[in-house]
Write a protein that holds these residues in place. Structure first.
Motif, PDB file in Angstrom:
ATOM      1  N   ARG A 237       1.017  -1.104  -0.008  1.00  0.00           N
ATOM      2  CA  ARG A 237       0.063  -0.236   0.066  1.00  0.00           C
ATOM      3  C   ARG A 237       0.924   1.133  -0.076  1.00  0.00           C
ATOM      4  O   ARG A 237       0.702   2.040  -0.748  1.00  0.00           O
ATOM      5  N   LEU A 238       2.053   1.215   0.788  1.00  0.00           N
ATOM      6  CA  LEU A 238       2.827   2.312   0.711  1.00  0.00           C
ATOM      7  C   LEU A 238       3.495   2.568  -0.655  1.00  0.00           C
ATOM      8  O   LEU A 238       3.500   3.726  -0.779  1.00  0.00           O
ATOM      9  N   TYR A 241       0.569   4.217  -2.946  1.00  0.00           N
ATOM     10  CA  TYR A 241       0.114   5.556  -2.676  1.00  0.00           C
ATOM     11  C   TYR A 241       1.432   6.572  -2.860  1.00  0.00           C
ATOM     12  O   TYR A 241       1.135   7.640  -3.238  1.00  0.00           O
ATOM     13  N   HIS A 248       5.311  11.635   0.842  1.00  0.00           N
ATOM     14  CA  HIS A 248       4.379  11.919   1.928  1.00  0.00           C
ATOM     15  C   HIS A 248       3.182  11.172   1.647  1.00  0.00           C
ATOM     16  O   HIS A 248       2.020  11.976   1.463  1.00  0.00           O
ATOM     17  N   PRO A 249       3.334   9.918   1.582  1.00  0.00           N
ATOM     18  CA  PRO A 249       1.911   9.292   0.929  1.00  0.00           C
ATOM     19  C   PRO A 249       0.504   9.308   1.784  1.00  0.00           C
ATOM     20  O   PRO A 249      -0.328   9.122   1.384  1.00  0.00           O
ATOM     21  N   GLU A 250       1.147   9.467   3.084  1.00  0.00           N
ATOM     22  CA  GLU A 250       0.102   9.479   4.204  1.00  0.00           C
ATOM     23  C   GLU A 250      -0.911  10.764   4.048  1.00  0.00           C
ATOM     24  O   GLU A 250      -2.052  10.494   4.603  1.00  0.00           O
ATOM     25  N   PHE A 253      -3.782   9.157   2.645  1.00  0.00           N
ATOM     26  CA  PHE A 253      -4.408   8.265   3.653  1.00  0.00           C
ATOM     27  C   PHE A 253      -5.417   9.040   4.580  1.00  0.00           C
ATOM     28  O   PHE A 253      -6.470   8.457   5.250  1.00  0.00           O
ATOM     29  N   LEU A 255      -8.086  11.290   5.826  1.00  0.00           N
ATOM     30  CA  LEU A 255      -9.441  11.450   5.504  1.00  0.00           C
ATOM     31  C   LEU A 255      -9.777  12.949   5.639  1.00  0.00           C
ATOM     32  O   LEU A 255     -10.762  13.468   5.255  1.00  0.00           O
ATOM     33  N   ALA A 307     -18.920   9.195   1.192  1.00  0.00           N
ATOM     34  CA  ALA A 307     -19.284   8.073   1.721  1.00  0.00           C
ATOM     35  C   ALA A 307     -18.381   7.388   2.513  1.00  0.00           C
ATOM     36  O   ALA A 307     -18.689   6.832   3.345  1.00  0.00           O
ATOM     37  N   ALA A 308     -17.014   7.557   2.269  1.00  0.00           N
ATOM     38  CA  ALA A 308     -15.909   7.051   2.664  1.00  0.00           C
ATOM     39  C   ALA A 308     -15.549   7.658   3.885  1.00  0.00           C
ATOM     40  O   ALA A 308     -14.706   7.287   4.884  1.00  0.00           O
ATOM     41  N   GLY A 309     -16.057   8.789   4.244  1.00  0.00           N
ATOM     42  CA  GLY A 309     -15.997   9.679   5.466  1.00  0.00           C
ATOM     43  C   GLY A 309     -15.067  10.901   5.138  1.00  0.00           C
ATOM     44  O   GLY A 309     -14.776  11.611   6.328  1.00  0.00           O
ATOM     45  N   ASP A 333      -8.220   0.324  -1.741  1.00  0.00           N
ATOM     46  CA  ASP A 333      -8.020   0.107  -0.211  1.00  0.00           C
ATOM     47  C   ASP A 333      -9.280  -1.052   0.119  1.00  0.00           C
ATOM     48  O   ASP A 333      -9.104  -1.807   0.819  1.00  0.00           O
ATOM     49  N   LEU A 334     -10.420  -0.657  -0.724  1.00  0.00           N
ATOM     50  CA  LEU A 334     -11.555  -1.924  -0.222  1.00  0.00           C
ATOM     51  C   LEU A 334     -11.119  -3.177  -0.520  1.00  0.00           C
ATOM     52  O   LEU A 334     -11.293  -3.938   0.254  1.00  0.00           O
ATOM     53  N   ASP A 337      -7.929  -4.055   1.835  1.00  0.00           N
ATOM     54  CA  ASP A 337      -8.350  -4.524   3.160  1.00  0.00           C
ATOM     55  C   ASP A 337      -8.989  -5.892   3.162  1.00  0.00           C
ATOM     56  O   ASP A 337      -8.949  -6.545   4.213  1.00  0.00           O
TER      57      ASP A 337
ATOM     58  N   PRO B  62     -13.628   0.393   3.796  1.00  0.00           N
ATOM     59  CA  PRO B  62     -12.668  -0.829   3.699  1.00  0.00           C
ATOM     60  C   PRO B  62     -12.743  -1.253   5.204  1.00  0.00           C
ATOM     61  O   PRO B  62     -12.808  -0.638   6.068  1.00  0.00           O
ATOM     62  N   ALA B  63     -12.456  -2.678   5.014  1.00  0.00           N
ATOM     63  CA  ALA B  63     -12.380  -3.335   6.481  1.00  0.00           C
ATOM     64  C   ALA B  63     -11.548  -2.676   7.543  1.00  0.00           C
ATOM     65  O   ALA B  63     -11.755  -3.011   8.671  1.00  0.00           O
ATOM     66  N   LEU B  64     -10.157  -2.241   7.238  1.00  0.00           N
ATOM     67  CA  LEU B  64      -9.276  -1.889   8.141  1.00  0.00           C
ATOM     68  C   LEU B  64      -9.361  -0.244   8.107  1.00  0.00           C
ATOM     69  O   LEU B  64      -8.136   0.288   8.152  1.00  0.00           O
ATOM     70  N   ARG B  65     -10.396   0.129   7.675  1.00  0.00           N
ATOM     71  CA  ARG B  65     -10.400   1.676   7.641  1.00  0.00           C
ATOM     72  C   ARG B  65     -10.087   2.333   9.172  1.00  0.00           C
ATOM     73  O   ARG B  65      -9.178   3.453   9.243  1.00  0.00           O
ATOM     74  N   GLU B  71      -0.461   1.693  10.237  1.00  0.00           N
ATOM     75  CA  GLU B  71       0.032   0.876   8.996  1.00  0.00           C
ATOM     76  C   GLU B  71       1.343   1.815   8.733  1.00  0.00           C
ATOM     77  O   GLU B  71       1.449   2.739   8.926  1.00  0.00           O
ATOM     78  N   VAL B  73       2.056   2.954   5.762  1.00  0.00           N
ATOM     79  CA  VAL B  73       1.794   4.297   4.975  1.00  0.00           C
ATOM     80  C   VAL B  73       1.630   5.460   5.845  1.00  0.00           C
ATOM     81  O   VAL B  73       2.071   6.518   5.500  1.00  0.00           O
ATOM     82  N   GLU B  74       1.017   5.114   7.096  1.00  0.00           N
ATOM     83  CA  GLU B  74       1.154   6.261   8.080  1.00  0.00           C
ATOM     84  C   GLU B  74       2.403   6.536   9.175  1.00  0.00           C
ATOM     85  O   GLU B  74       2.474   7.304   9.926  1.00  0.00           O
ATOM     86  N   ARG B  76       6.540   6.950   9.803  1.00  0.00           N
ATOM     87  CA  ARG B  76       7.526   7.810   9.412  1.00  0.00           C
ATOM     88  C   ARG B  76       9.006   7.022   9.797  1.00  0.00           C
ATOM     89  O   ARG B  76       8.785   6.529  11.037  1.00  0.00           O
ATOM     90  N   ARG B 504     -21.771   2.593   9.015  1.00  0.00           N
ATOM     91  CA  ARG B 504     -20.573   3.318   9.155  1.00  0.00           C
ATOM     92  C   ARG B 504     -19.506   2.867  10.268  1.00  0.00           C
ATOM     93  O   ARG B 504     -20.127   2.527  11.219  1.00  0.00           O
TER      94      ARG B 504
END
Lengths: 479, 504
Positions: A237-238, A241, A248-250, A253, A255, A307-309, A333-334, A337, B62-65, B71, B73-74, B76, B504
């Motif tokens: 995923r890293l 993205y 800074h791919p985060e 991520f 929202l 819808a994804a928030g 992501d859907l 995951d 997604p399931a792991l939202r 993760e 990707v978050e 550093r 949600r």
């Protein structure tokens, strides 16, 4: 694409690691000497304990080892080492092997220091953030070459009747295998599995040595799973993205992230088209077609993001290209995951789900999806998702091989306390717990006929070769 | 090093300012204090189940939202420990402030939660919590403790990791505040930070750190229990499923115990004792180590006379040599060793036997490991009399009896954390089932088909579940001789009826 191809090649290599010429159908014949557990139980270890380790980064030592071995211009070729790894121990040309090991003494010493370091940090995640799928992983191949030297050394130690030293070498090789997989890519994990499989193959010969110590507890002490896929999968995923937002791919991520500045949005457009061409997405060559498609799907894409928030005001403020990208990543992501959520579960529960998900993913690839009304303008998911079922099986295959060897050692241990006799069934072994097959959650099959016992793993994935369904024919020496 | 002198033994004491007995006592007190913390807290010790009122909720997509560990990707690049150490500065004096009054805030019902006071308190420690959050998003966590332990052995100062406990309390309060204010996503995010800190604690190679990790994980589980009961709570089934199992890896902590023990006698290079091919000590080594040995022995055996100690060593010398040869050391090397070295290696060999008897079980499932671990500890206790008898063949220095950790207790603490997380997962599976079945609880756990219901990590079997009328009980069996709630959690679950907003 090149990384995917490389990964597939490695999967093939992993499954055929035991023999280079033709499939190994097994069973492997083992002639064993009964042996009690060692005292202390972990006198022989298959991974270095903390007390043997030193502070430092293993990756730096492996890199130095690679430089050293590349500098060895003269001397025996490393190609010979690959041949010797598969040769029966009694046919090993000991003098030639010793000469080769002498020539590579320095790089091997450096790699041994690496294997006993407290940490292993390849710096790959930073590379992935910057270069995404273009990140180079040269150490992957280099570690394979280094590992072969240790496989050969292990065989020489067996040929010379030094099983204690051979265990130490196996420990180095297994530590190296786990260190490769510290890099957050699936390729690294697959190389880790391949190196582990090679070492376990050597250990089949090791446990057959008349003086071999019983390694039941050393095998029991190994981590389960031996190599965790978590880092490799998260690295996927890293990478995905980072293709669109390097460094800074985060940001993608988050929202709560707002709109991109105009110059970054333009850069994003270039990357979008570049990726479409790189992935060879059909009917997607022209910028105009792409632009029209993005605009056509804009409203649907915005709805999907809300819808994804994501806050509506922030979505409305985003340029259409950013909305299209986030929409594509939402679908990615859907699907990602839906696969990742199974990675901690036992393989027999996971497999049917992953197979179904892979079928779904394949359906996302055809060209007509690009023009699907509710689909994203760039159907990334169909192109970037890994074939997780195959990779999860590589993991379970490694664990299965370890569990089977543990069973073999439990049989030796039982025989040592029961007049050198094989147990009539696995349930008869009471001294130590018997491992279950990590692929099925059930006991391995065991059958005794005369003086020979057969220990077998169930056929899974529709293939009955040794790497998919290992089996052993076990005979005991008279002690 | 000080110059050699005929009374070297006594003069070496300044190299080793505390006696071994004092150090061991300090660590034991710390360990038991933490075991108590991880165990039942006063408010938790009430008998009976926790009552949960839940809303049916489907899994998120997604399931792991929402994740309970960050993760890659978050994350550093960087070392989390440096951030936690930075957080320690602003925390100076905080433990005083966060004592009983604040502790009570983590226990009061949500409707009585003093939001204003907590907000003000958290604002005062904002720098510290921000650092902790930055730490929790780092790719690695290296406390640098192994170097410290090699140098200062079990006396190594590990105050930096103690700050995690204070940070844990702050995050507990923050989660409660976020829950009380209805910021659910923020609350889940704070729980993630707390859980990450818990795993980072176990990156330090001591059992004390592992217990701090377990205490933080228990705090996070307690807060998650609160989050799940909110009417709008997202379903965290997959986030909980995604957590590593076991949640806390004790390998490093347990191996750190041996590192600490060996480092007492050979600082900086404890691995020397691990090497079966090692030769005799140099004169300097003999002088320094003999001081350490003398302290050890006088603490445990009460032999306060060093001549008597020397006599004991010599009396057991032949038996000790035999033991070293049996362990695989070359005869010529053993013969060349001074009696004190032989005695020490003999003692460490006994320590290794007991230590390995425990370590070999750490990767096994808890239900397989408990009985053998208890048996091993019982054997060690029984052999204490022989160990102190100068006529026996037991080592002259009972290192095993002095330094052996209560491994089975620590593994029980880990099992307790895993059990609690598995039960939360079960609860989320119930919410998920109800959302797809007209808000109804299943008649049995086997009726849940949408997702796998976890088994109890303590027993390897399904949790006990019973549906009676409109509510269900989910319970676990007592283990390790304790039946309080922390060891055997149980829940009385009632499902709210609702018809919309489940996705949600």
């Amino acid at each position: 694409m090149s990384r995917t191809l490389f990964a597939l090649c490695l999967l093939t290599l992993c499954s055929r690691v035991a023999v280079a010429d033709g499939p190994d159908l097994g069973p492997h014949r083992l002639t064993l000497t009964p042996a009690k557990a060692t005292d202390p139980a972990l006198k022989y270890r298959l991974l270095p304990e903390l007390i043997e380790q030193r502070p430092g980064n293993a990756a730096e030592h492996y890199r130095k080892a690679t430089t050293l071995y590349k500098a060895i211009a003269e001397g025996p070729s490393l190609n010979q080492a690959y041949d010797w790894v598969g040769l029966p121990v009694d046919l090993l040309p000991k003098d030639e092997v010793a000469a080769l090991l002498k020539a590579y003494r320095e790089p091997m010493a450096e790699a041994e220091i690496g294997a006993r370091c407290e940490t292993c940090e390849w710096g790959t995640s930073d590379d992935l953030r910057k270069k995404n799928i273009g990140a180079l992983l040269p150490y992957v191949q280099e570690m394979r070459a280094l590992s072969v030297l240790f496989q050969v050394r292990l065989r020489l130690e067996l040929a010379e009747g030094r099983p204690g030293q051979a265990v130490r070498t196996a420990r180095t090789a297994l530590a190296m295998a786990r260190h490769v997989a510290e890099s957050p890519t699936l390729i690294s994990a697959l190389v880790g599995y391949a190196l582990t499989a090679q070492t376990l193959r050597q250990m089949e010969d090791l446990v057959q040595q008349p003086e071999a110590p019983n390694l039941y507890w050393a095998l029991t002490d190994l981590p389960r799973p031996f190599i965790d896929l978590r880092k490799g999968l998260e690295g996927e995923r890293l990478t995905a993205y980072s293709i669109f937002y390097p460094d800074h791919p985060e940001f993608l991520f988050d929202l709560n992230a707002g709109p991109l500045p105009p110059e970054q949005a333009r850069e994003l457009g270039n990357r979008f088209v570049g990726v479409a061409n790189l992935l060879d997405v059909p009917r997607f060559a022209g910028r105009w077609v792409f632009g029209l498609n993005v605009m056509r799907k804009h409203e649907e894409a915005k709805k999907a993001l809300v819808a994804a928030g994501r806050p509506r005001d922030k979505v409305e403020a985003m340029p259409p290209l950013q909305v299209a990208l986030l929409h594509a990543l939402t679908e990615y992501d859907l699907e990602m995951d839906a696969m990742l959520k199974w990675q901690s579960e036992p393989w027999w529960e996971t497999r049917p789900k992953l197979l179904e998900l892979e079928r779904q993913t394949r359906r996302l690839r055809p060209a007509e999806n690009i023009f699907r009304r509710d689909g994203p303008a760039l159907p990334l998911a169909g192109y970037l998702l890994p074939a997780l079922n195959k990779i999860a099986f590589a993991r379970v295959r490694t664990d299965r091989q370890i569990a089977l060897l543990r069973c073999v050692e439990a049989v030796r241990l039982h025989a040592a306390t029961h007049d050198g006799k094989l147990p009539a069934s696995l349930a008869e072994i009471k001294d130590v717990p018997l491992p279950l097959d990590p692929a099925t959650g059930k006991a391995f099959q065991y059958e005794i006929k005369g003086a020979t016992a057969t220990l077998r793993a169930t056929v899974v994935e529709g293939r009955n070769d040794f790497s998919h369904a290992p089996s052993y024919e076990i005979m005991l020496r008279k002690s | 090093l000080p110059s050699p002198s005929p009374c070297g033994i006594v003069e070496e004491r300044h190299l080793f300012p505390f006696s071994l007995g004092e150090l061991v006592m300090r660590r034991l007190l710390s360990l038991f204090g933490l075991l108590l913390l991880v165990g039942p807290l006063p408010a938790e010790d009430k008998p009976g189940p926790h009552y949960l009122f839940l809303s049916p909720r489907q899994a998120a997509e997604p399931a792991l939202r929402r994740r309970l560990l960050p993760e890659l990707v978050e994350q550093r690049p960087g070392n989390a420990a440096e951030h936690y150490q930075k957080a320690g500065g602003p925390l100076k004096g905080a433990s005083q402030e966060l004592s009983e009054a604040v502790y009570a805030w983590t226990q009061v019902p949500l409707e009585e939660f003093p939001k204003k006071e907590v907000r003000e308190l958290l604002a005062r420690y904002e720098k510290a919590t921000a650092e902790a959050e930055a730490g929790a998003c780092c790719e690695s966590c290296d406390w640098g403790h192994t170097s410290r332990i090699r140098k200062d052995n079990i006396g190594a100062g590990l105050s930096d990791i103690q700050d995690l406990r204070t940070l844990g309390t702050l995050f507990e309060l923050r989660i409660r505040l976020e829950v009380a204010e209805g910021s659910l996503d923020q609350a889940v995010r704070s729980a993630r930070t707390l859980l990450t800190m818990s795993r980072h604690a176990t990156e330090s190679p001591t059992l004390i750190s592992a217990l701090i990790g377990a205490a933080l994980a228990s705090k996070a589980a307690e807060r998650l229990e609160e989050i799940l009961q909110l009417p709008d709570a997202p379903n965290l089934y997959w986030a909980l499923t995604d957590l590593p199992r076991p949640f806390l890896d004790l390998r490093k902590a347990l191996q750190g115990e041996r590192l600490g023990a060996y480092s007492i006698f050979y600082p900086d290079h404890p691995e020397t004792y691990f090497d079966l091919d090692a030769g005799p000590w140099t004169k300097d080594e003999a002088r320094i180590i003999s001081g350490r040995l003398y302290n050890t022995t006088s603490d445990v055996t009460g032999i306060s006379n060093r001549y008597l100690f020397g006599f004991t060593v010599m009396k057991k010398h032949e038996a000790a040599k035999r033991a070293l040869l049996a362990a695989g050391r070359p005869r010529e090397r053993v013969e060349a060793m001074p009696p004190l070295q032989v005695a020490l290696l003999h003692s460490l060999a006994e320590y290794d036997v007991y230590m390995d008897d425990c370590l070999k079980w750490q990767a096994a499932p808890y239900w397989e490991s408990l009985a053998p671990l208890q048996e091993s500890e019982r054997r060690l206790k029984q052999s204490r009399a022989a160990a102190l008898d100068p006529r026996s063949d037991a080592p002259a220095m009972p290192v095993a009896h002095l330094l052996f950790p209560a491994t089975h207790k620590v593994l029980s603490v880990r099992a307790r954390v895993d059990r609690r997380l598995a039960m939360l997962r079960c609860i989320e599976a119930l919410r998920l089932h109800a959302a797809a079945h007209d808000d109804k609880l299943p008649a049995t756990l086997a009726e849940i088909k949408d997702v796998p219901a976890p088994v109890d990590p303590v027993t390897g079997k399904a949790f006990a579940y019973e549906l009676k009328g409109g509510s269900a009980t989910l319970s676990s069996t007592p283990f390790d001789g304790r039946s309080d709630w922390a060891n055997a959690p149980s829940f009385d679950i009632t499902m709210r009826t609702e018809k919309k907003g489940r996705n949600r």
